[in-house]
Design a protein around this motif. Structure first.
Motif, PDB file in Angstrom:
ATOM      1  N   ASN A   1       0.833  -1.197   0.000  1.00  0.00           N
ATOM      2  CA  ASN A   1       0.000   0.000   0.000  1.00  0.00           C
ATOM      3  C   ASN A   1       0.868   1.248   0.000  1.00  0.00           C
ATOM      4  O   ASN A   1       0.635   2.182  -0.770  1.00  0.00           O
ATOM      5  CB  ASN A   1      -0.916   0.007   1.230  1.00  0.00           C
ATOM      6  CG  ASN A   1      -2.076  -0.959   1.010  1.00  0.00           C
ATOM      7  OD1 ASN A   1      -2.491  -1.176  -0.128  1.00  0.00           O
ATOM      8  ND2 ASN A   1      -2.588  -1.535   2.075  1.00  0.00           N
ATOM      9  N   GLU A   2       1.911   1.191   0.859  1.00  0.00           N
ATOM     10  CA  GLU A   2       2.849   2.332   0.898  1.00  0.00           C
ATOM     11  C   GLU A   2       3.492   2.545  -0.464  1.00  0.00           C
ATOM     12  O   GLU A   2       3.595   3.662  -0.963  1.00  0.00           O
ATOM     13  CB  GLU A   2       3.949   2.083   1.939  1.00  0.00           C
ATOM     14  CG  GLU A   2       3.472   2.367   3.351  1.00  0.00           C
ATOM     15  CD  GLU A   2       4.509   1.940   4.372  1.00  0.00           C
ATOM     16  OE1 GLU A   2       5.697   1.834   4.013  1.00  0.00           O
ATOM     17  OE2 GLU A   2       4.134   1.718   5.541  1.00  0.00           O
TER      18      GLU A   2
ATOM     19  N   GLU B   1       2.436   1.725  -3.339  1.00  0.00           N
ATOM     20  CA  GLU B   1       1.473   2.241  -4.294  1.00  0.00           C
ATOM     21  C   GLU B   1       1.412   3.764  -4.186  1.00  0.00           C
ATOM     22  O   GLU B   1       1.460   4.478  -5.185  1.00  0.00           O
ATOM     23  CB  GLU B   1       0.106   1.643  -3.966  1.00  0.00           C
ATOM     24  CG  GLU B   1      -0.796   1.622  -5.191  1.00  0.00           C
ATOM     25  CD  GLU B   1      -2.199   1.206  -4.808  1.00  0.00           C
ATOM     26  OE1 GLU B   1      -2.333   0.540  -3.771  1.00  0.00           O
ATOM     27  OE2 GLU B   1      -3.121   1.571  -5.527  1.00  0.00           O
ATOM     28  N   SER B   2       1.329   4.244  -2.915  1.00  0.00           N
ATOM     29  CA  SER B   2       1.255   5.700  -2.748  1.00  0.00           C
ATOM     30  C   SER B   2       2.526   6.367  -3.250  1.00  0.00           C
ATOM     31  O   SER B   2       2.479   7.399  -3.918  1.00  0.00           O
ATOM     32  CB  SER B   2       1.015   6.048  -1.276  1.00  0.00           C
ATOM     33  OG  SER B   2       2.143   5.660  -0.528  1.00  0.00           O
ATOM     34  N   SER B   3       3.697   5.697  -2.992  1.00  0.00           N
ATOM     35  CA  SER B   3       4.965   6.289  -3.469  1.00  0.00           C
ATOM     36  C   SER B   3       5.007   6.290  -4.991  1.00  0.00           C
ATOM     37  O   SER B   3       5.509   7.242  -5.602  1.00  0.00           O
ATOM     38  CB  SER B   3       6.175   5.549  -2.877  1.00  0.00           C
ATOM     39  OG  SER B   3       6.148   4.227  -3.251  1.00  0.00           O
TER      40      SER B   3
ATOM     41  N   ARG C   1       2.521   6.643  -6.902  1.00  0.00           N
ATOM     42  CA  ARG C   1       1.689   7.791  -7.313  1.00  0.00           C
ATOM     43  C   ARG C   1       2.476   9.090  -7.214  1.00  0.00           C
ATOM     44  O   ARG C   1       2.432   9.928  -8.103  1.00  0.00           O
ATOM     45  CB  ARG C   1       0.441   7.857  -6.433  1.00  0.00           C
ATOM     46  CG  ARG C   1      -0.701   7.218  -7.208  1.00  0.00           C
ATOM     47  CD  ARG C   1      -2.019   7.325  -6.518  1.00  0.00           C
ATOM     48  NE  ARG C   1      -2.772   6.139  -6.813  1.00  0.00           N
ATOM     49  CZ  ARG C   1      -3.235   5.304  -5.913  1.00  0.00           C
ATOM     50  NH1 ARG C   1      -3.026   5.528  -4.651  1.00  0.00           N
ATOM     51  NH2 ARG C   1      -3.908   4.241  -6.268  1.00  0.00           N
ATOM     52  N   GLN C   2       3.253   9.179  -6.110  1.00  0.00           N
ATOM     53  CA  GLN C   2       4.103  10.376  -5.953  1.00  0.00           C
ATOM     54  C   GLN C   2       5.063  10.492  -7.123  1.00  0.00           C
ATOM     55  O   GLN C   2       5.241  11.560  -7.699  1.00  0.00           O
ATOM     56  CB  GLN C   2       4.905  10.280  -4.653  1.00  0.00           C
ATOM     57  CG  GLN C   2       4.194  10.991  -3.515  1.00  0.00           C
ATOM     58  CD  GLN C   2       5.038  11.014  -2.261  1.00  0.00           C
ATOM     59  OE1 GLN C   2       6.125  10.449  -2.264  1.00  0.00           O
ATOM     60  NE2 GLN C   2       4.533  11.638  -1.219  1.00  0.00           N
TER      61      GLN C   2
ATOM     62  N   GLU D   1       4.762   9.353 -10.052  1.00  0.00           N
ATOM     63  CA  GLU D   1       4.012   9.742 -11.235  1.00  0.00           C
ATOM     64  C   GLU D   1       3.843  11.263 -11.263  1.00  0.00           C
ATOM     65  O   GLU D   1       4.130  11.918 -12.284  1.00  0.00           O
ATOM     66  CB  GLU D   1       2.644   9.068 -11.158  1.00  0.00           C
ATOM     67  CG  GLU D   1       2.082   8.751 -12.535  1.00  0.00           C
ATOM     68  CD  GLU D   1       0.802   7.948 -12.421  1.00  0.00           C
ATOM     69  OE1 GLU D   1       0.473   7.541 -11.287  1.00  0.00           O
ATOM     70  OE2 GLU D   1       0.156   7.751 -13.425  1.00  0.00           O
ATOM     71  N   GLU D   2       3.425  11.804 -10.096  1.00  0.00           N
ATOM     72  CA  GLU D   2       3.221  13.251 -10.021  1.00  0.00           C
ATOM     73  C   GLU D   2       4.532  13.987 -10.295  1.00  0.00           C
ATOM     74  O   GLU D   2       4.591  14.938 -11.075  1.00  0.00           O
ATOM     75  CB  GLU D   2       2.706  13.640  -8.622  1.00  0.00           C
ATOM     76  CG  GLU D   2       1.221  13.330  -8.468  1.00  0.00           C
ATOM     77  CD  GLU D   2       0.814  13.297  -7.005  1.00  0.00           C
ATOM     78  OE1 GLU D   2       1.564  13.816  -6.155  1.00  0.00           O
ATOM     79  OE2 GLU D   2      -0.251  12.739  -6.697  1.00  0.00           O
TER      80      GLU D   2
ATOM     81  N   ALA E   1       2.072   1.105 -11.334  1.00  0.00           N
ATOM     82  CA  ALA E   1       0.936   1.295 -10.430  1.00  0.00           C
ATOM     83  C   ALA E   1      -0.061   0.163 -10.620  1.00  0.00           C
ATOM     84  O   ALA E   1      -0.532  -0.445  -9.655  1.00  0.00           O
ATOM     85  CB  ALA E   1       0.274   2.636 -10.700  1.00  0.00           C
TER      86      ALA E   1
END
Lengths: 172, 718
Positions: free
Chosen positions: B397-398, B400-402, B404-405, B407-408, B582
């Motif tokens: 889960n962590e 995944e969030s990273s 996303r980061q 990606e941004e 992702a």
């Protein structure tokens, strides 16, 4: 005493106008200024081509052709023991020590000046100053202190004879 | 011994022709070489004999001529001479002096003549030089003693010793004869020498002869060997493949060739015969078929008889079967009895095995308890796994969030990079602009430099003019001085002239000063120009550098633009990859959740398993008690089987009685069979006549087959 001396000076000055004048030709040799009586000077020349001579004293520079007249040349600077004259800048003072002319090599000709005979001071008496026989006296003109040369005594009689008697000497 | 030798000689003669030939040639060689050796020996002997004779004859002649004086005047010397001769030569057997009339004057020696002969008689008779003596054969030498002639000059009347034969043989008068008998012992030595030589000759001849004859016999016998091979192959029936084994052109070669031809002809002949026989066989077979048809009819008659007989036979067979069955039964009873015994033994074994089983059950029980422990371990591991999975899930889960980061960030980077790209383009344009400006500056600098140089040149020209002026001034100064001198020399008259000269001199001095000033100014100008040129030059190198630098800047901007483009692409790729990542991370999260479920299932399963194992352990306890019971039961069974055995023994006895009764029934049925056989024999006699005919046809067929078989044994060319 001082007062006397000053009055003597003035006296002399008053009489100076009456005393006979002599005309000298001043020229420079090294740092020093010398002068010859114009009576012994014939003319002044720029240095032409010099024909050097073998087996002669170091102050005898050689011969020059003066309008067909062969003139022996003596370096005064060398004769006075002050080194040689620069042949490009120097001048020749043609003088008549005797019957025959003699070229005298000097660094530069300065001026023709007149002095009263009593302005001429005798050359200082110094020990063992036989070599100063050719000095007639000393005169001050403006800033310059001229040593007056005796044209006849610039050379010893032997030297003069030797120079003048050369086969190239004019009149032979 | 004699028989053995004969066998030895005969053995090769009984062998092959080759051996016979070899033996014959061997004998021939032996005989020939022996004859050769003998001939050699005899020839050598006769030569030696004649040499010996010659030498003794010349000795005899010499002694005879020496003895001529003695025989005339002092015969007593003859004895001494003879003795001396005998002593000197051991081969000399006899020395004898005879006078002209043949009377023996003196003799001596070891010769013993046979009583019926004397030397005189021998001498009379001897037509040849060999005589027989007591010491075997001997040589007789007769030397005539002749009158030695005085020299024709008749010098002193002394007797000369010149050989009479040479002096004057015609006038020689015979005084007597000297006879010498010489033993042939030197010839014996010769014989010994020759024996060795002879043997050598025989051996050499034998060796050479043997080699030659072996080669000859081989050469001669080769075709015979080929022929023998052919003959034995023909005897074995093979008639093919006889070609070209021997290509010799002599008689034997031709014989081989003709044999090959003969084999070919024979092959053809046999083929023809075979074909004829095949036709004969076919005819015979058709006859045989007809006979068989007749036979079948007759046999039909017989079959009915046979059927009756068969029924009788079947009755007998049934009786026999009953008998056999009874025997089998008896056997079975015995087997059952033995089986019961074996069973008892097995029951004992079972009892023993049950005890072993008991032990095994115990072992299984202990193993099971270990297993339960293992299952508990698995359970704890599953628990660990469960917690691990949960941790992993959280980490995912962590992650995944990273992602996303990332990606941004990638998007932000892309924007920044695009900004950099536009800036780089602007920078490149401005660099180009400044480059152009600097190039223009360069051109104007060069023009300035040209002007400066021109200015420098002009100043130098002015300087030259000033030098000329200076020179003129100097000249003027000099002239003024000279004028002053002349004026001074002129005294009062020259005073005015001296003033003018002074003026001129002063003018010249002033001019000279101003000229010098101008020269100084021009020098300053020239110096300034030179400095300006230098400055311009240094600036020009700066400008050049600037041009190079701006060029470099442009290149750098180009490179920056390229790099920016590449990084833009890379950023886009990163964005794409991150999106995929992702997605992948989502997949992983889902799988992790599944894994968590599975781990929980596993844990439940292991718990159930643990429970099951406990139940198994309990079951094993029950099995253990059951096997104990089984052990008790088997011992009871053992007692029961002993009772069965006794019952079986009784059954066997009963079966034996039934068997005896059945055999009696069998004999009765055999009598019936015999009657039926008589009936059948009558039918058989009918058949016999037909079978005879059939047999004759069969024999004919067999003959034909035999012939065919014999022919087929020949390998002939098809």
């Amino acid at each position: 005493m001082a007062q006397f001396a000053t009055s003597l000076f003035h006296f002399k000055k008053e009489h100076a106008e009456e005393a006979p004048e002599r005309t000298f030709l001043g020229f420079a040799v090294g740092d020093q200024s010398y002068a010859l009586d114009v009576a012994a000077v014939r003319e002044i020349l720029r240095i032409p081509r010099i024909y050097s001579l073998p087996k002669v004293p170091v102050f005898v520079k050689g011969l020059v052709d003066l309008r067909g007249e062969i003139l022996p040349l003596m370096d005064l600077k060398e004769r006075l023991g002050l080194g040689g004259v620069d042949a490009k800048k120097g001048r020749i003072v043609v003088m008549l020590p005797g019957a025959k002319p003699l070229g005298l090599l000097v660094d530069a000709v300065l001026e023709v000046f007149r002095v009263r005979a009593d302005d001429i001071k005798p050359s200082p008496e110094m020990p063992a100053s036989e070599n100063l026989e050719f000095l007639e006296g000393i005169v001050k003109v403006g800033e310059n202190l001229y040593m007056l040369l005796k044209a006849r005594d610039l050379l010893t009689p032997q030297e003069l004879k030797a120079l003048v008697r050369q086969p190239w000497a004019p009149g032979r | 011994m004699n028989k053995g030798l004969a066998g030895l000689v005969a053995a090769p003669l009984r062998g092959s022709i080759k051996n016979q030939l070899m033996a014959m040639l061997g004998i021939l060689l032996l005989v020939g070489s022996s004859v050769l050796a003998v001939v050699f020996y005899l020839q050598a002997r006769s030569v030696a004999l004649s040499q010996m004779e010659n030498s003794y004859r010349s000795l005899g002649d010499t002694v005879a001529s020496l003895s001529a004086y003695d025989i005339q005047f002092n015969r007593s010397n003859l004895k001494n001479t003879a003795a001396a001769m005998l002593k000197a030569d051991p081969n000399l057997l006899w020395v004898e002096y005879a006078d002209a009339k043949g009377k023996v004057l003196e003799s001596g020696g070891t010769l013993k003549l046979p009583p019926t002969q004397n030397l005189t008689a021998l001498v009379q008779r001897a037509s040849e030089s060999l005589v027989a003596s007591s010491a075997g054969q001997a040589l007789l030498v007769r030397a005539p003693i002749v009158q030695a002639q005085a020299a024709p000059t008749g010098s002193t009347g002394e007797l000369g010793f010149e050989p009479s034969a040479q002096a004057a043989p015609a006038r020689a008068a015979s005084l007597g004869e000297l006879r010498l008998v010489v033993g042939l012992s030197p010839l014996a030595q010769l014989r010994r020498g020759y024996l060795g030589f002879g043997l050598l000759v025989v051996l050499l001849t034998l060796l050479v002869g043997a080699a030659v004859s072996v080669a000859m016999v081989r050469y001669l016998m080769a075709p015979l060997g080929v022929l023998t091979g052919y003959a034995s192959e023909v005897a074995g029936g093979k008639l093919t493949g006889f070609r070209g084994r021997m290509t010799r052109q002599d008689e034997l070669g031709r014989l081989v060739a003709s044999f090959e031809g003969m084999a070919g002809n024979l092959s053809q002949m046999i083929r023809k015969i075979r074909d004829a026989f095949r036709r004969v066989e076919e005819g015979t077979q058709s006859v045989s078929r007809h006979l068989n048809a007749t036979l079948a009819n007759t046999q039909n008659q017989e079959t009915s008889t046979h059927q009756v007989q068969g029924q009788v036979d079947s009755i007998q067979k049934a009786v026999q079967q009953v008998s056999r069955l009874m025997e089998d039964l008896s056997q079975l009873a015995e087997e059952v009895s033995s089986s019961v015994l074996e069973m008892i033994a097995s029951i004992d074994e079972i009892a023993a095995n049950t005890e072993g089983l008991n032990g095994a059950v115990n072992t299984v029980a202990s193993t099971l308890s270990q297993n339960v422990a293992g299952i508990r371990q698995i359970d704890s591991s599953a628990e660990t796994l469960n917690t691990f999975v949960e941790e992993t899930s959280a980490a995912m889960n962590e992650m995944e969030s990273s992602i996303r980061q990332i990606e941004e960030n990638a998007i932000a980077t892309r924007k920044a990079t695009e900004l950099v790209a536009s800036e780089a383009l602007a920078g490149n344009q401005s660099a180009q602009h400044s480059n152009e400006t600097i190039q223009k500056l360069q051109v104007s600098f060069e023009a300035t430099t040209g002007v400066m140089k021109l200015l420098g040149q002009r100043s130098e020209e002015v300087g030259n003019i000033l030098q000329v002026i200076d020179e003129v001034m100097e000249q003027t100064h000099l002239l003024a001085l000279n004028a002053a001198i002349i004026a001074a020399q002129a005294g009062e008259h020259g005073k005015a002239f001296a003033v003018v000269a002074q003026e001129i001199k002063e003018l010249a001095g002033k001019t000279s000063v101003s000229t010098r000033e101008i020269a100084g100014l021009i020098d300053a100008v020239q110096h300034d120009v030179r400095r300006a040129v230098e400055t311009v030059n240094s600036q020009r190198s700066l400008v050049d550098n600037s041009v190079a630098v701006t060029g470099e800047t442009r290149k750098t901007f180009d490179r920056i633009q390229g790099a920016v483009r590449t990084s833009l692409q890379m950023v886009q790729e990163i964005a794409r990859a991150t999106t995929e990542q992702a997605k992948g991370a989502m997949g992983i999260v889902r799988s992790t959740e599944k894994l968590r479920d599975l781990a929980q299932h596993l844990r439940r399963g292991t718990k159930e398993q643990s429970l099951g194992s406990q139940q198994i352990i309990e079951a094993m306890d029950r099995i253990r008690s059951l096997s104990e019971e089984m052990k008790r039961a088997t011992s009871e069974q053992s007692e029961g089987s002993a009772l069965i055995r006794q019952a079986m023994d009784r059954l066997t006895a009963a079966v034996a009685e039934v068997l005896a009764q059945n055999q009696a029934q069998g004999q009765a049925s055999k009598e019936v069979e015999r009657v039926m056989a008589d009936f059948a024999s009558a039918g058989r006699s009918n058949l016999a006549s037909i079978r005879e005919a059939t047999g004759q046809v069969d024999s004919l067929s067999q003959r034909a087959e035999e012939v065919a078989r014999v022919i087929s044994q020949f390998q002939i060319e098809e």
